[in-house]
Design a protein around this motif. Structure first.
Motif, PDB file in Angstrom:
ATOM      1  N   THR A  94      -4.080  -1.506  -1.428  1.00 24.45           N
ATOM      2  CA  THR A  94      -4.920  -2.643  -1.590  1.00 24.45           C
ATOM      3  C   THR A  94      -6.118  -2.433  -1.378  1.00 24.45           C
ATOM      4  OG1 THR A  94      -3.036  -3.887  -0.621  1.00 24.45           O
ATOM      5  CG2 THR A  94      -5.135  -4.817  -0.621  1.00 24.45           C
ATOM      6  N   ASP A 198      -1.297   1.239 -10.395  1.00 23.42           N
ATOM      7  CA  ASP A 198      -0.691   1.095  -9.078  1.00 23.42           C
ATOM      8  C   ASP A 198       0.429   1.767  -9.031  1.00 23.42           C
ATOM      9  OD1 ASP A 198       0.366   0.108  -6.601  1.00 23.42           O
ATOM     10  OD2 ASP A 198       0.178  -2.022  -7.415  1.00 23.42           O
ATOM     11  N   ARG A 357      14.571  -7.369   2.254  1.00 22.01           N
ATOM     12  CA  ARG A 357      13.432  -8.416   2.184  1.00 22.01           C
ATOM     13  C   ARG A 357      13.817  -9.481   1.290  1.00 22.01           C
ATOM     14  NH1 ARG A 357       6.940  -7.775   0.398  1.00 22.01           N
ATOM     15  NH2 ARG A 357       6.494  -9.863   0.675  1.00 22.01           N
TER      16      ARG A 357
HETATM   17  N1  7TS Z   1       1.171  -2.663  -5.264  1.00 23.20           N
HETATM   18  C1  7TS Z   1       2.729  -2.675  -5.161  1.00 23.20           C
HETATM   19  C2  7TS Z   1       3.391  -2.354  -6.565  1.00 23.20           C
HETATM   20  C3  7TS Z   1       3.463  -2.931  -3.998  1.00 23.20           C
HETATM   21  O1  7TS Z   1       4.592  -2.990  -3.959  1.00 23.20           O
HETATM   22  C4  7TS Z   1       2.714  -2.962  -2.835  1.00 23.20           C
HETATM   23  C5  7TS Z   1       3.231  -3.586  -1.386  1.00 23.20           C
HETATM   24  C6  7TS Z   1       1.317  -3.041  -3.072  1.00 23.20           C
HETATM   25  C7  7TS Z   1       0.712  -2.820  -4.205  1.00 23.20           C
HETATM   26  C8  7TS Z   1       0.190  -3.130  -1.704  1.00 23.20           C
HETATM   27  O2  7TS Z   1       0.469  -2.203  -0.979  1.00 23.20           O
HETATM   28  P1  7TS Z   1      -0.269  -1.944   0.589  1.00 23.20           P
HETATM   29  O3  7TS Z   1       0.487  -0.744   1.184  1.00 23.20           O
HETATM   30  O4  7TS Z   1      -1.713  -2.056   0.251  1.00 23.20           O
HETATM   31  O5  7TS Z   1       0.136  -3.258   1.176  1.00 23.20           O
HETATM   32  N2  7TS Z   1       4.609  -3.822  -1.300  1.00 23.20           N
HETATM   33  C9  7TS Z   1       5.231  -4.369  -0.660  1.00 23.20           C
HETATM   34  C10 7TS Z   1       6.471  -4.760  -1.076  1.00 23.20           C
HETATM   35  O6  7TS Z   1       7.157  -4.933  -1.894  1.00 23.20           O
HETATM   36  N3  7TS Z   1       7.096  -5.282   0.110  1.00 23.20           N
HETATM   37  O7  7TS Z   1       6.141  -5.158   1.210  1.00 23.20           O
HETATM   38  C11 7TS Z   1       5.075  -4.700   0.570  1.00 23.20           C
END
Ligand code: 7TS
Length: 404
Positions: A94, A198, A357
């Motif tokens: 993020t 991403d 989840r």
């Molecule tokens: N992009 C994707 C594809 C993700 O799955 C997630 C988190 C993020 C970005 C964000 O990552 P962070 O580490 O910055 O939060 N995905 C998930 C999920 O699928 N369940 O909980 C978090």
């Protein structure tokens, strides 16, 4: 062949009961569990070399700095970045996306176009919408089909000389689809557009080669691949990172500060203002070593066997529908049973020790596409077993009986 019993012994959290039942952890797409070596790495850092980095002449600070910079080199090698300065440590995916999206503010003009896919996590949508609000750039969306695959012909139609940026996930968190990112990157480059991938969901399964992909930005979170939370990377090509302005001002990201003018540090420090998550970065390096020790090819092969077995098994449940049926997917199964609310299924199987989840998985546009409120998502890692798939199956049968 992986020795799963031996691997499971590396993860202390797996050996416990939840609600009186053996833990079956199937929420790996949200975050992975941590092997003892990663936990030890955090503890060792704080118990032996804790000091602030890049600023002390004292020995402890030098030891901490060396360990921190070694982790950068490990990540450079893992992603095959040309230079270690192209690896920026961030708080996670993020944060990395926000650095790029904010940085592009001064590089865009009204009417410029950005392309996103229909299957993104909110963190690869919202920062770009905010960028569009600031710049009056226009966001276009690559649609997908019922199987949860991007319509590449539609992508071709969206690309033009107005396209400045394309951002797509390598793997969808809600569907598991592995997107054709090489094709997406090459096509965008024909129009001079930059591409951000991403990699939050690909990084636990696939070892990407950023030079072979010729990708401009690739972002990941350590916690998805056995590392700690609150740390990740922004890989960026040196030329792009030099073009982008810093995201945050503060200590460590400067060359010289006067009240009249400040000049910024070179890469990677320009983007690393303030004291970073030093222990987290070092443990991220340990996690990468651990995963490479098992081998990403072995991981992908085993997880695919689990996926095939689980898919076949779950489809035996009458009324169970899987969302995300591409041939090309990682070990994620998103599903619903009849009209039962996913939350109710999740609550009941939790009582049986099975952790999944439920909900929209921060990917609301996908749920809107299928006209559903959410799904139950079981996501498998290399430390899961075929027996755990059976436990999931039996738990779902029980939940279905209770809720029908
Ligand atoms: N992009 C994707 C594809 C993700 O799955 C997630 C988190 C993020 C970005 C964000 O990552 P962070 O580490 O910055 O939060 N995905 C998930 C999920 O699928 N369940 O909980 C978090």
């Amino acid at each position: 062949m992986l020795d799963i019993k031996k691997i499971r012994a590396d993860f202390p959290i797996l050996n416990q009961q939840i609600n009186g039942k053996p833990l079956v952890y199937l929420d790996n797409a949200a975050t992975s569990q941590k092997p003892q070596v990663v936990i030890d790495s955090l503890v060792n850092y704080y118990s032996t070399i804790n000091a602030n980095i890049h600023r002390g002449v004292h020995t402890l600070s030098q030891l901490a700095t060396d360990a921190f910079e070694q982790a950068r080199e490990k990540l450079q090698q893992h992603f095959n970045a040309k230079k270690s300065c192209e690896i920026i440590f961030t708080a996670g995916t993020t944060h990395s996306i926000n650095i790029v999206a904010t940085g592009f503010t001064s590089l865009l003009q009204k009417g410029d176009e950005l392309i996103v896919s229909a299957m993104e996590h909110h963190s690869n949508i919202v920062p770009w919408q905010m960028l569009c609000e600031r710049t009056e750039a226009v966001l276009k969306v690559i649609p997908m089909n019922q199987e949860g695959e991007l319509l590449m012909d539609e992508y071709d139609k969206l690309l033009s000389n107005k396209t400045k940026l394309v951002f797509v996930n390598h793997v969808s968190n809600a569907l598991g689809t592995i997107n054709p990112i090489k094709e997406i990157i090459d096509k965008a480059h024909k129009f001079g557009a930059a591409v951000l991938i991403d990699g939050a969901q690909s990084c636990p399964h696939i070892k990407p080669d950023v030079q072979a992909l010729d990708v401009d930005f690739y972002v990941v979170s350590a916690h998805k691949l056995c590392g700690p939370t609150g740390v990740g990377i922004l890989y960026g090509k040196e030329e792009w990172l030099n073009k982008l302005p810093p995201y945050q001002g503060g200590g460590e990201m400067i060359k010289e500060v006067t009240f009249e003018k400040t000049t910024y540090a070179d890469l990677p420090y320009k983007f690393e203002a303030g004291t970073p998550n030093i222990a987290g970065v070092i443990a991220f390096g340990t996690a990468i070593d651990y995963m490479n020790g098992i081998g990403f090819d072995n991981i992908a092969e085993y997880e695919n066997e689990l996926l095939q077995y689980a898919t076949k098994k779950l489809l035996q449940i009458e009324g169970l529908k899987i969302y995300g049926t591409s041939e090309n997917k990682t070990s994620v199964i998103s599903f619903n049973i009849d009209e039962i609310h996913p939350y109710d299924i999740g609550t009941i199987i939790d009582k049986l020790g099975v952790e999944v989840r439920t909900g929209h998985h921060c990917a609301q546009p996908i749920m809107d596409f299928y006209k559903i409120p959410g799904t139950v998502r079981a996501s498998f890692s290399f430390y899961n077993t075929f027996e755990e798939v059976d436990v999931l199956y039996n738990a779902l049968i029980k939940a279905k009986t209770m809720l029908s």
